[in-house]
Design a protein around this motif. Structure first.
Motif: not given
Length: 429
Positions: A381-385, A391-395
């Motif tokens: 998730v953080f890699i994609v964000a 924002r990571a929350e959205e992912v």
């Protein structure tokens, strides 16, 4: 009390972001020192570090990593995505389905979830957003598709498990093939259901003429060739995992050179990245041996097996409790750390319950996949964000439906273990 102290020390070291190998090794060293004194530490250090890593069984890992790095440097991922878009683009959410299928194909030659997530984020998310996909759906889908590299052979994580569990690397790798296909199908079905429920999250499909489809075949060929070189030779008993990995690395090099996509700088970058990743994994293996030696001396494993055996609960209930523990660990730690810490302790318990160790390896890799996209760690998730600037929350919100689908698959494999074991049992010995 000593065990509690060592585990607490380990989690503190991990929380302060110390590299996993050093954290496990220092915690095990502290426990060994407190339990057996300096003689126990010196006895371990005199013999085990060399024997733990200087083994033929480990040789597929750097070779598979090299193959993946050469594929990355050759730019195959972008062509795979374009080919998948042309072939399946006409169905609803076709670009999302193309992302999933190209991600699965790329996973078959990458072996690394984080590399797959980063590559797909760069190639497919901008295209999906340009075509009108909701950013949350696009980013969540890519984060989950990246986890396929943990399951689809040649998976580095499965090789790592086989070594820790002292099981056949060939059988463990092949065991991940059918589950990898089922995970891919589950992701596609989930995407279609999300879009059907909320049609405004993705545009209608876009059809392409047969002429355009035929032109994409050369882009699919290299991946198919590498897959046959590696998995085909292993399955039919034509090569050992090490020989197959060497064939894959050589094939990736020749394909990159033949397509004039692989430069001297690209080869150098591939070799350096392979060296870094291999050194990290070997350090973790060494640290796992150290931590496992401490657990053996304190008889933690044997006591745990005895305690589990004395429980009146059915094996399925106990295994589900183990699944919950892995889900919690997956939310805080990466896959290799989880395997290194838990397999020496949990595997004897699972075998005592009557479960097959190869099946268990696929199960915990699947559960670790879920950990890659669940908070608070959620590495993919953080890699994609980071790659998309969102924002990571959205992912994290975007991956929720897919986490539910993966949890359903955990229950399916628990109810029907032959879905995992059928292909390894049919292998040519």
């Amino acid at each position: 009390m000593l065990l509690v102290f060592v585990i607490l020390l380990l989690f503190i070291l991990l929380l302060i972001r110390m590299p996993v190998g050093f954290a496990i090794g220092l915690a095990g060293l502290a426990g060994l020192l407190l339990h057996g004194g300096m003689p126990a530490v010196l006895g371990f250090l005199e013999t085990t570090p060399h024997s733990a890593v200087a083994t033929y069984t480990l040789s597929p890992i750097p070779l598979f990593i090299l193959m993946a790095q050469l594929v990355l440097q050759s730019g195959v991922a972008t062509e795979l995505f374009d080919a998948a878009r042309v072939w399946v683009g006409r169905i609803p959410a076709g670009l999302g389905v193309a992302t999933t299928t190209s991600g699965a194909a790329f996973s078959a030659v990458s072996g690394s979830s984080t590399a797959a997530a980063a590559t797909l984020a760069a190639t497919s998310i901008p295209e999906m957003e340009k075509r009108g996909y909701e950013p949350r759906l696009a980013s969540g889908l890519v984060a989950v598709v990246g986890t396929l590299a943990s399951m689809v052979p040649p998976s580095i994580i499965l090789v790592f498990y086989a070594i820790l569990a002292e099981e056949s690397v060939s059988q463990v790798l092949i065991a991940g093939f059918l589950p990898g296909i089922l995970v891919t199908i589950a992701i596609i079905i989930t995407t279609l259901l999300v879009v059907r429920r909320k049609p405004d999250t993705a545009p209608r499909g876009e059809s392409h003429p047969m002429r355009a489809k035929i032109r994409t075949i050369p882009a699919i060929g290299p991946v198919a060739l590498l897959f046959v070189l590696v998995i085909g030779t292993i399955y039919f008993g034509l090569a050992t995992p090490t020989e197959a990995a060497a064939l894959g690395a050589l094939g990736a090099l020749l394909i990159g050179l033949a397509r004039r996509r692989l430069t001297v700088a690209g080869i150098r970058a591939a070799l350096l990245n392979t060296l870094k990743s291999s050194a990290m994994i070997l350090l973790i293996i060494l640290a796992a041996y150290l931590f496992g030696y401490f657990l053996t001396l304190t008889e933690v494993t044997s006591r745990l097996v005895e305690s589990i055996s004395s429980l009146a609960a059915p094996p399925t209930v106990i295994f589900l409790l183990i699944v919950v523990i892995y889900l919690v660990l997956g939310a805080f730690m990466d896959q290799i750390a989880i395997l290194a810490l838990t397999v020496p302790v949990v595997l004897p318990v699972v075998e005592e319950l009557g479960y097959d160790p190869i099946w268990f390896g696929v199960m915990i890799v699947l559960i670790a996949e879920i950990g890659l996209v669940t908070p608070p760690l959620g590495l993919n998730v953080f890699i994609v964000a980071r790659a998309t600037g969102r924002r990571a929350e959205e992912v994290f919100r975007g991956v929720v439906p897919y986490v539910g689908a993966l949890l359903v698959l955990v229950l399916v494999f628990l109810a029907f273990p032959q879905l995992v074991l059928w292909l390894p049992e049919m292998m040519v010995s």
